[in-house]
Design a protein around this motif. Structure first.
Motif, PDB file in Angstrom:
ATOM      1  N   VAL A 119       8.334  -8.542  33.945  1.00 25.96           N
ATOM      2  CA  VAL A 119       8.695  -9.883  33.257  1.00 25.96           C
ATOM      3  C   VAL A 119      10.109 -10.338  34.055  1.00 25.96           C
ATOM      4  N   TRP A 120       9.922 -11.567  34.423  1.00 24.01           N
ATOM      5  CA  TRP A 120      11.198 -12.136  34.912  1.00 24.01           C
ATOM      6  C   TRP A 120      11.897 -12.826  33.880  1.00 24.01           C
ATOM      7  N   LEU A 121      13.205 -12.508  33.504  1.00 26.33           N
ATOM      8  CA  LEU A 121      13.880 -13.435  32.427  1.00 26.33           C
ATOM      9  C   LEU A 121      14.609 -14.462  33.377  1.00 26.33           C
ATOM     10  N   LYS A 122      14.209 -15.610  33.326  1.00 27.95           N
ATOM     11  CA  LYS A 122      14.740 -16.680  34.317  1.00 27.95           C
ATOM     12  C   LYS A 122      15.724 -17.297  33.662  1.00 27.95           C
ATOM     13  N   GLU A 163       8.022 -13.010  42.242  1.00 24.92           N
ATOM     14  CA  GLU A 163       6.721 -12.220  42.546  1.00 24.92           C
ATOM     15  C   GLU A 163       6.528 -11.626  41.319  1.00 24.92           C
ATOM     16  N   ALA A 164       7.115 -11.747  40.026  1.00 25.34           N
ATOM     17  CA  ALA A 164       6.926 -10.786  38.864  1.00 25.34           C
ATOM     18  C   ALA A 164       5.616 -11.686  38.293  1.00 25.34           C
ATOM     19  N   GLU A 165       4.799 -10.703  37.524  1.00 26.18           N
ATOM     20  CA  GLU A 165       3.474 -11.389  36.960  1.00 26.18           C
ATOM     21  C   GLU A 165       3.812 -12.319  35.771  1.00 26.18           C
ATOM     22  N   VAL A 166       5.040 -12.097  35.230  1.00 25.87           N
ATOM     23  CA  VAL A 166       5.229 -12.933  34.023  1.00 25.87           C
ATOM     24  C   VAL A 166       6.638 -13.415  34.316  1.00 25.87           C
ATOM     25  N   THR A 167       7.004 -14.953  33.822  1.00 23.88           N
ATOM     26  CA  THR A 167       8.231 -15.271  33.840  1.00 23.88           C
ATOM     27  C   THR A 167       8.482 -16.047  32.511  1.00 23.88           C
ATOM     28  N   VAL A 168       9.580 -15.748  32.038  1.00 27.41           N
ATOM     29  CA  VAL A 168      10.026 -16.163  30.577  1.00 27.41           C
ATOM     30  C   VAL A 168      11.335 -16.859  30.790  1.00 27.41           C
ATOM     31  N   ILE A 169      11.330 -18.088  30.442  1.00 24.53           N
ATOM     32  CA  ILE A 169      12.710 -18.843  30.616  1.00 24.53           C
ATOM     33  C   ILE A 169      13.839 -18.105  29.564  1.00 24.53           C
ATOM     34  N   SER A 170      14.913 -17.892  29.980  1.00 27.99           N
ATOM     35  CA  SER A 170      15.989 -17.298  29.039  1.00 27.99           C
ATOM     36  C   SER A 170      17.144 -18.328  28.994  1.00 27.99           C
ATOM     37  N   MET A 178      13.563 -15.267  21.940  1.00 25.36           N
ATOM     38  CA  MET A 178      13.385 -14.765  23.060  1.00 25.36           C
ATOM     39  C   MET A 178      12.244 -13.601  23.120  1.00 25.36           C
ATOM     40  N   VAL A 179      12.515 -12.797  22.458  1.00 21.81           N
ATOM     41  CA  VAL A 179      11.587 -11.429  22.075  1.00 21.81           C
ATOM     42  C   VAL A 179      10.176 -12.051  21.733  1.00 21.81           C
ATOM     43  N   ASP A 180      10.025 -13.033  21.091  1.00 25.41           N
ATOM     44  CA  ASP A 180       8.871 -13.493  20.498  1.00 25.41           C
ATOM     45  C   ASP A 180       7.921 -14.153  21.840  1.00 25.41           C
ATOM     46  N   GLU A 181       8.868 -14.818  22.769  1.00 28.34           N
ATOM     47  CA  GLU A 181       8.233 -15.334  23.876  1.00 28.34           C
ATOM     48  C   GLU A 181       8.007 -14.412  24.817  1.00 28.34           C
ATOM     49  N   VAL A 182       8.746 -13.208  24.970  1.00 31.01           N
ATOM     50  CA  VAL A 182       8.285 -12.163  25.967  1.00 31.01           C
ATOM     51  C   VAL A 182       6.950 -11.525  25.419  1.00 31.01           C
TER      52      VAL A 182
END
Ligand SMILES: Nc1ncnc2c1ncn2[C@@H]1O[C@H](COP(=O)(O)OP(=O)(O)OP(=O)(O)O)[C@@H](O)[C@H]1O
Ligand SMILES: O=C(O)C1=C[C@@H](O)[C@@H](O)[C@H](O)C1
Ligand SMILES: [Mg+2]
Length: 192
Positions: A119-122, A163-170, A178-182
């Protein structure tokens, strides 16, 4: 007659946990993205152990990261980081928060891709800068213009983090959000 017993809906954490299975959850992203803070809380929600590669490197070397950089240089630090992360990924499921440059190293990236769900925290530059400028413990930012250095790192690293499977906007919302979104993003990997 068979009776249909209705099951209560799974909580978000339980759904994410089921989607993760035996895999590790690996958090990647730039300095200040929240990998350590959000990683720890996510592990708690999932009920699995948490490890932070920067902390583990400091523990095994008995040196701080700034001291490691100053004494041995970045290349040696990266070699140690690869070894430590490879070992941390060995017994999943865990949440593994990585140092900002770990995924950028080709060798380490290969291990991470094999070792879990990434998971990429972007985050954007303003969010990162606001957070990292409070402490001067990041050796790569000890430059004349650290904000510009951070921006340069974003430009070179973001295509690789992507390239990460998942991206979550930080961003600056409550850490619980943030945790719920992850968790939601992990759970969604099972549905797609
Ligand atoms: N959603 C958030 N809202 C407010 N502050 C946050 C949030 N997420 C993280 N922070 C804070 O930002 C700072 C940097 O976060 P953290 O140390 O988790 O980043 P990191 O990605 O692990 O960085 P590094 O690569 O340098 O280890 C910490 O003080 C943390 O508490
Ligand atoms: O972005 C980076 O390259 C780094 C980030 C930190 O987490 C530490 O791993 C170290 O300061 C290097
Ligand atoms: Mg960290």
């Amino acid at each position: 007659m068979t009776e249909l017993i209705e099951q209560p809906p799974l909580t978000l954490a339980a759904e994410a946990r089921a989607a993760l299975g035996k895999r590790n959850l690996v958090l990647i992203g730039l300095m200040g993205a929240g990998k350590s803070a959000i990683g720890r809380m996510t592990a708690q929600a999932l009920g699995i152990p948490f490890v932070d590669s920067d902390h583990e490197i400091e523990r095994v070397s008995r040196m701080s990261i700034p001291d490691l950089f100053a004494t041995y240089g970045e290349a040696e630090f990266r070699a140690l980081e690869t070894r430590v992360i490879k070992r941390l990924l060995r017994s999943g499921p865990r949440v593994v928060s990585t140092g900002g440059g770990a995924y950028i190293n080709e060798n380490t990236r290969r291990h991470i891709k094999r070792g879990g769900l990434t998971v990429w925290l972007k985050a954007d530059l303003d969010v990162l800068w606001e957070r990292v400028s409070k402490r001067d413990t990041r050796p790569l930012l000890k430059t004349e213009n650290p904000r510009q250095t951070l921006e340069n790192l974003m430009n070179t690293r973001y295509p690789i983090y992507a390239e990460a499977e998942v991206t979550v906007i930080s961003r600056d919302v409550r850490k619980e959000t943030m945790v719920d979104e992850v968790l939601a993003a992990i759970a969604a990997t099972r549905k797609t």
